[in-house]
Design a protein around this motif. Structure first.
Motif, PDB file in Angstrom:
ATOM      1  N   ILE A  36      -0.545   4.358   5.423  1.00 52.54           N
ATOM      2  CA  ILE A  36      -0.261   3.190   6.498  1.00 52.54           C
ATOM      3  C   ILE A  36      -1.200   3.596   7.659  1.00 52.54           C
ATOM      4  N   PRO A  37      -0.778   4.860   8.074  1.00 49.75           N
ATOM      5  CA  PRO A  37      -1.791   5.352   9.286  1.00 49.75           C
ATOM      6  C   PRO A  37      -3.241   4.993   9.286  1.00 49.75           C
ATOM      7  N   GLU A  38      -3.834   5.482   8.174  1.00 51.13           N
ATOM      8  CA  GLU A  38      -5.274   5.558   8.075  1.00 51.13           C
ATOM      9  C   GLU A  38      -5.652   4.214   7.911  1.00 51.13           C
ATOM     10  N   LEU A  39      -4.938   3.371   7.123  1.00 50.32           N
ATOM     11  CA  LEU A  39      -5.518   1.808   6.837  1.00 50.32           C
ATOM     12  C   LEU A  39      -5.363   0.901   8.126  1.00 50.32           C
ATOM     13  N   THR A  99       8.166   2.819   3.698  1.00 52.35           N
ATOM     14  CA  THR A  99       7.316   1.916   3.901  1.00 52.35           C
ATOM     15  C   THR A  99       7.631   1.524   5.652  1.00 52.35           C
ATOM     16  N   ASN A 100       8.849   1.304   5.682  1.00 52.74           N
ATOM     17  CA  ASN A 100       9.421   0.887   7.024  1.00 52.74           C
ATOM     18  C   ASN A 100       9.374   2.137   8.044  1.00 52.74           C
ATOM     19  N   LEU A 101       9.416   3.281   7.612  1.00 51.24           N
ATOM     20  CA  LEU A 101       9.368   4.382   8.588  1.00 51.24           C
ATOM     21  C   LEU A 101       7.831   4.668   8.781  1.00 51.24           C
ATOM     22  N   ALA A 102       6.841   4.623   7.845  1.00 48.82           N
ATOM     23  CA  ALA A 102       5.387   4.840   8.171  1.00 48.82           C
ATOM     24  C   ALA A 102       5.045   3.681   9.000  1.00 48.82           C
ATOM     25  N   VAL A 112       0.911  -1.057   0.006  1.00 52.42           N
ATOM     26  CA  VAL A 112       0.062   0.086  -0.137  1.00 52.42           C
ATOM     27  C   VAL A 112       0.937   1.097  -0.064  1.00 52.42           C
ATOM     28  N   PRO A 113       0.477   2.497  -0.426  1.00 52.81           N
ATOM     29  CA  PRO A 113       1.319   3.817  -0.296  1.00 52.81           C
ATOM     30  C   PRO A 113       1.807   3.847   1.069  1.00 52.81           C
ATOM     31  N   ALA A 114       2.945   3.986   1.219  1.00 50.32           N
ATOM     32  CA  ALA A 114       3.291   4.415   2.554  1.00 50.32           C
ATOM     33  C   ALA A 114       2.687   5.569   3.261  1.00 50.32           C
ATOM     34  N   GLY A 115       2.348   6.628   2.499  1.00 49.04           N
ATOM     35  CA  GLY A 115       1.530   7.594   3.246  1.00 49.04           C
ATOM     36  C   GLY A 115       0.201   7.190   3.820  1.00 49.04           C
TER      37      GLY A 115
END
Length: 220
Positions: free
Chosen positions: A80-83, A110-113, A75-78
């Motif tokens: 990740i919080p909402e998903l 992705t790792n950072l997110a 998924v897009p890294a950005g």
């Protein structure tokens, strides 16, 4: 006792019905299994609902903790919080993020997110994990996976070196797709030692940290 928080069924790209996977895990001596099929917005609600049914039934009749979850994958890294938050809302008891494995085109960042998101439980096979991401994982209580899966596991030594410096908590997972991928106690120890963990770290990764994660899951 065997703990494994990252497995797949034919609800994504695994070979087995969730119930059969859980049964085979119980026979292998598993104390707990996380069933975490690949998920994105298109399938997340369905996967969580279906896994929850089989996990509940398995726990009723067999001596194993079966934990329904998802692995947020490519998924897009950005997002990740909402998903991750949406997965929790839909009933996922375990949220894994597919990290930046060295053998797949996962989006950089992705790792950072994942490491910065408190709704994420495990950063899976993170490849060339950065010290920044490892420190974020340690700060946010995100466990970092040492994986038994071929290809993904080529980064294990690096993950241990960086994760150790940052003070992360490791877990050993199979990333099972086929029944022969399931862990045994002996194989889990081999994976841990092959990654470079010392005796105390092996005990933490195989026992202490999984028990802490389970306690967190039950405490939600």
């Amino acid at each position: 006792m065997v703990f494994d928080f990252h497995t797949h069924t034919f609800l994504s790209d695994g070979a087995l019905l969730p119930m059969e996977l859980i049964r085979r895990a119980a026979v292998n001596g598993y104390q707990a299994i996380g069933v975490t099929d690949h998920a994105a917005p298109s399938n997340m609600e369905r996967v969580i609902a279906e896994l929850t049914k089989d996990c509940k039934l398995a726990e009723k009749y067999w001596p194993i903790q079966a934990i329904p979850g998802v692995e947020l994958t490519h998924v897009p890294a950005g997002s990740i919080p909402e998903l991750a938050a949406e997965a929790r809302r839909l009933g996922a008891r375990l949220v894994v993020v597919h990290g930046e494995t060295l053998v797949e085109p996962v989006e950089p960042g992705t790792n950072l997110a994942a490491a910065g998101c408190k709704d994420v439980d495990i950063l899976a096979h993170p490849g060339l994990l950065s010290l920044e991401a490892a420190r974020l994982a340690a700060q946010n209580g995100v466990f970092v996976e040492i994986t038994a899966r071929g290809g993904h596991n080529v980064g294990n030594g690096h993950v241990v070196r960086i994760g150790r410096a940052a003070g992360v908590k490791f877990v050993i997972d199979s990333d099972t797709h086929d029944p022969e991928n399931l862990l045994t106690d002996g194989w889990a120890q081999t994976v841990a030692r092959g990654a470079g963990l010392d005796d105390a770290e092996v005990t933490a990764a195989l026992q202490t940290n999984p028990l802490q994660l389970i306690e967190r899951i039950h405490g939600r």
